[in-house]
Design a protein around this motif. Sequence first.
Motif, PDB file in Angstrom:
ATOM      1  N   SER A 274      40.071  -6.629  68.401  1.00 25.93           N
ATOM      2  CA  SER A 274      39.688  -7.773  69.238  1.00 25.93           C
ATOM      3  C   SER A 274      40.204  -7.581  70.657  1.00 25.93           C
ATOM      4  N   PRO A 275      39.439  -8.031  71.635  1.00 26.90           N
ATOM      5  CA  PRO A 275      39.936  -7.975  73.021  1.00 26.90           C
ATOM      6  C   PRO A 275      40.906  -9.124  73.267  1.00 26.90           C
ATOM      7  N   PRO A 276      41.709  -9.024  74.344  1.00 27.26           N
ATOM      8  CA  PRO A 276      42.511 -10.198  74.711  1.00 27.26           C
ATOM      9  C   PRO A 276      41.546 -11.328  75.088  1.00 27.26           C
ATOM     10  N   CYS A 277      41.749 -12.513  74.569  1.00 31.85           N
ATOM     11  CA  CYS A 277      40.781 -13.585  74.843  1.00 31.85           C
ATOM     12  C   CYS A 277      41.416 -14.954  74.627  1.00 31.85           C
ATOM     13  N   ASN A 278      41.125 -15.882  75.543  1.00 30.74           N
ATOM     14  CA  ASN A 278      41.476 -17.286  75.272  1.00 30.74           C
ATOM     15  C   ASN A 278      40.280 -18.186  75.572  1.00 30.74           C
ATOM     16  N   ALA A 279      39.076 -17.626  75.443  1.00 32.01           N
ATOM     17  CA  ALA A 279      37.843 -18.366  75.770  1.00 32.01           C
ATOM     18  C   ALA A 279      37.786 -19.761  75.138  1.00 32.01           C
ATOM     19  N   PRO A 280      38.068 -19.935  73.832  1.00 36.98           N
ATOM     20  CA  PRO A 280      37.906 -21.273  73.245  1.00 36.98           C
ATOM     21  C   PRO A 280      38.885 -22.308  73.790  1.00 36.98           C
ATOM     22  N   TRP A 281      39.929 -21.881  74.512  1.00 35.55           N
ATOM     23  CA  TRP A 281      40.920 -22.812  75.069  1.00 35.55           C
ATOM     24  C   TRP A 281      40.675 -23.071  76.559  1.00 35.55           C
ATOM     25  N   PRO A 294      32.427 -22.763  71.220  1.00 33.04           N
ATOM     26  CA  PRO A 294      33.713 -22.355  71.803  1.00 33.04           C
ATOM     27  C   PRO A 294      33.608 -21.074  72.627  1.00 33.04           C
ATOM     28  N   CYS A 295      32.534 -20.323  72.417  1.00 30.38           N
ATOM     29  CA  CYS A 295      32.237 -19.111  73.191  1.00 30.38           C
ATOM     30  C   CYS A 295      30.818 -18.708  72.785  1.00 30.38           C
ATOM     31  N   PHE A 296      30.311 -17.597  73.282  1.00 27.31           N
ATOM     32  CA  PHE A 296      28.929 -17.211  72.967  1.00 27.31           C
ATOM     33  C   PHE A 296      28.718 -16.916  71.473  1.00 27.31           C
ATOM     34  N   PHE A 297      29.808 -16.535  70.774  1.00 28.12           N
ATOM     35  CA  PHE A 297      29.596 -15.916  69.459  1.00 28.12           C
ATOM     36  C   PHE A 297      29.981 -16.785  68.268  1.00 28.12           C
ATOM     37  N   HIS A 298      30.917 -17.695  68.472  1.00 29.00           N
ATOM     38  CA  HIS A 298      31.308 -18.547  67.346  1.00 29.00           C
ATOM     39  C   HIS A 298      30.375 -19.751  67.255  1.00 29.00           C
ATOM     40  N   ASP A 326      42.453 -17.001  64.586  1.00 23.58           N
ATOM     41  CA  ASP A 326      43.388 -15.915  64.890  1.00 23.58           C
ATOM     42  C   ASP A 326      42.534 -14.786  65.460  1.00 23.58           C
ATOM     43  N   ILE A 327      42.499 -14.715  66.786  1.00 23.45           N
ATOM     44  CA  ILE A 327      41.568 -13.799  67.444  1.00 23.45           C
ATOM     45  C   ILE A 327      41.768 -12.355  66.988  1.00 23.45           C
ATOM     46  N   SER A 328      43.019 -11.968  66.810  1.00 20.05           N
ATOM     47  CA  SER A 328      43.248 -10.556  66.456  1.00 20.05           C
ATOM     48  C   SER A 328      42.679 -10.204  65.076  1.00 20.05           C
ATOM     49  N   ILE A 332      34.545 -11.855  63.742  1.00 17.43           N
ATOM     50  CA  ILE A 332      33.599 -12.022  64.873  1.00 17.43           C
ATOM     51  C   ILE A 332      34.272 -11.553  66.161  1.00 17.43           C
ATOM     52  N   CYS A 333      35.536 -11.944  66.322  1.00 13.03           N
ATOM     53  CA  CYS A 333      36.274 -11.529  67.530  1.00 13.03           C
ATOM     54  C   CYS A 333      36.455 -10.005  67.573  1.00 13.03           C
ATOM     55  N   GLN A 334      36.665  -9.430  66.390  1.00 17.04           N
ATOM     56  CA  GLN A 334      36.891  -7.979  66.365  1.00 17.04           C
ATOM     57  C   GLN A 334      35.662  -7.199  66.829  1.00 17.04           C
ATOM     58  N   ARG A 335      34.503  -7.843  66.793  1.00 20.45           N
ATOM     59  CA  ARG A 335      33.276  -7.166  67.251  1.00 20.45           C
ATOM     60  C   ARG A 335      32.772  -7.732  68.577  1.00 20.45           C
ATOM     61  N   CYS A 336      33.622  -8.504  69.229  1.00 20.63           N
ATOM     62  CA  CYS A 336      33.194  -9.218  70.435  1.00 20.63           C
ATOM     63  C   CYS A 336      32.937  -8.256  71.602  1.00 20.63           C
ATOM     64  N   VAL A 337      31.861  -8.509  72.336  1.00 19.42           N
ATOM     65  CA  VAL A 337      31.541  -7.653  73.484  1.00 19.42           C
ATOM     66  C   VAL A 337      31.773  -8.375  74.814  1.00 19.42           C
ATOM     67  N   CYS A 338      32.033  -9.675  74.756  1.00 21.03           N
ATOM     68  CA  CYS A 338      32.101 -10.430  76.013  1.00 21.03           C
ATOM     69  C   CYS A 338      33.172 -11.507  75.897  1.00 21.03           C
ATOM     70  N   SER A 339      34.420 -11.128  76.118  1.00 20.49           N
ATOM     71  CA  SER A 339      35.525 -12.057  75.949  1.00 20.49           C
ATOM     72  C   SER A 339      35.931 -12.614  77.309  1.00 20.49           C
TER      73      SER A 339
HETATM   74  S1  SF4 Z   1      34.201 -13.987  69.815  1.00 20.80           S
HETATM   75 FE1  SF4 Z   1      34.918 -13.049  71.715  1.00 20.80          FE
HETATM   76  S2  SF4 Z   1      34.798 -14.663  73.254  1.00 20.80           S
HETATM   77 FE2  SF4 Z   1      34.730 -15.639  71.245  1.00 20.80          FE
HETATM   78  S3  SF4 Z   1      36.849 -16.162  70.806  1.00 20.80           S
HETATM   79 FE3  SF4 Z   1      36.440 -14.195  69.851  1.00 20.80          FE
HETATM   80  S4  SF4 Z   1      37.080 -12.669  71.364  1.00 20.80           S
HETATM   81 FE4  SF4 Z   1      36.880 -14.621  72.415  1.00 20.80          FE
END
Ligand code: SF4
Length: 352
Positions: A274-281, A294-298, A326-328, A332-339
């Motif tokens: 997973s990338p570093p991300c706090n998008a949902p907050w 909460p973001c494009f993917f969830h 738990d983003i890490s 879904i987060c582990q495959r995220c392309v846009c955090s």
């Molecule tokens: S899917 Fe991507 S943008 Fe959404 S919370 Fe996870 S890492 Fe962040």
Amino acid sequence: MSAHADAQNMIAARLLDGRDRVMSLPVLVIMPHNRCNCRCMMCDIWKIRQVRELTAEDLTPHLNSVRELGVKWVIFSGGEPLLHPHLSELSSLFRNEGIRVTLLTAGLLLERRAEMIAKNFDDVIVSLDGPIEIHNRIRAVPGAFQRLVRGIGALRRWRAEIPVRGRCTVQKENFCRLRDTVRAGHLMALNSISFLAADLFSAAFNRTQGWPEERRSKVALNCREVEQLADEMEALIRDNQKDIEDGFIVESPCKLRRIVLHFRAQLGQCPPASPPCNAPWVSAVIDADGSLLPCFFHQSIGNIYSGSLKDVLNSERAINFRRHLDISANPICQRCVCSLHLASSRTDIDRL
Ligand code: SF4
Ligand code: SF4
């Protein structure tokens, strides 16, 4: 202490400090229109037939929340926002509040709507997926590249200094033409260009059931191609050092190399990370049907037709989602392309 106990302690601490309530929301993404006039191979949004649009009447009741949450940046994304007939009205709602408003577009309608955009948006992000023939093939629209060039020209005639940034989605059709894409970005007089990997697994982009393997393989890279991508990425980092240093290429070498790792993880060559991300907050996405994501993917955490933005953002469902995310470890987060990883400072937003 085990990783599981760590995670439990982290959640317990968050329950106590109320961190999962959102009291400040610097970034708000709005999808004002659900359809698109491109036919991109890495997306199914263009297959949507039933039009859904957000109106000024839909958004106005949320302006109090927007003020209370201190929204600093609104991004109109899509679908293609320029298909919305009253986009200037929507943009004015936020600009009148002193909020930066950005348009994210594939650019086919840029020329026709240049005056409106120049007058109603602070800046523009355009999709640029390669040099002419590659870009047109990916968009599946003849002349899409040329229309983009004419659109940027028209925009700059209305407002010479308007920032126009490019965004390139790396995939099977363009993975060995990254340097050519940067060249095309310079020729178009873009202010910058950024790269991200194509999303192949999430339910975003109107893929509610996901993609079958056969469809995915048209966008994903195979083992041979991923080695070529690694070579192309190193060549980009080496040959375009100045572009990276002066920010024309937005990503650092480390972030560019992470795109290669993303494709390697898809092939099982390395674990997904997973990338570093706090998008949902720090951000939220309003879809054209009013769903709040909460973001494009969830998945959706509520709907803006059922309460104020601030209340929906802090509903039990939304808080629970953030509390247990738990983003890490989330797949879904582990495959995220846009955090998005944002400190709550103005500088961070200006840099995006
Ligand atoms: S899917 Fe991507 S943008 Fe959404 S919370 Fe996870 S890492 Fe962040
Ligand atoms: S990727 Fe963007 S431009 Fe292409 S069809 Fe999907 S929404 Fe439209």
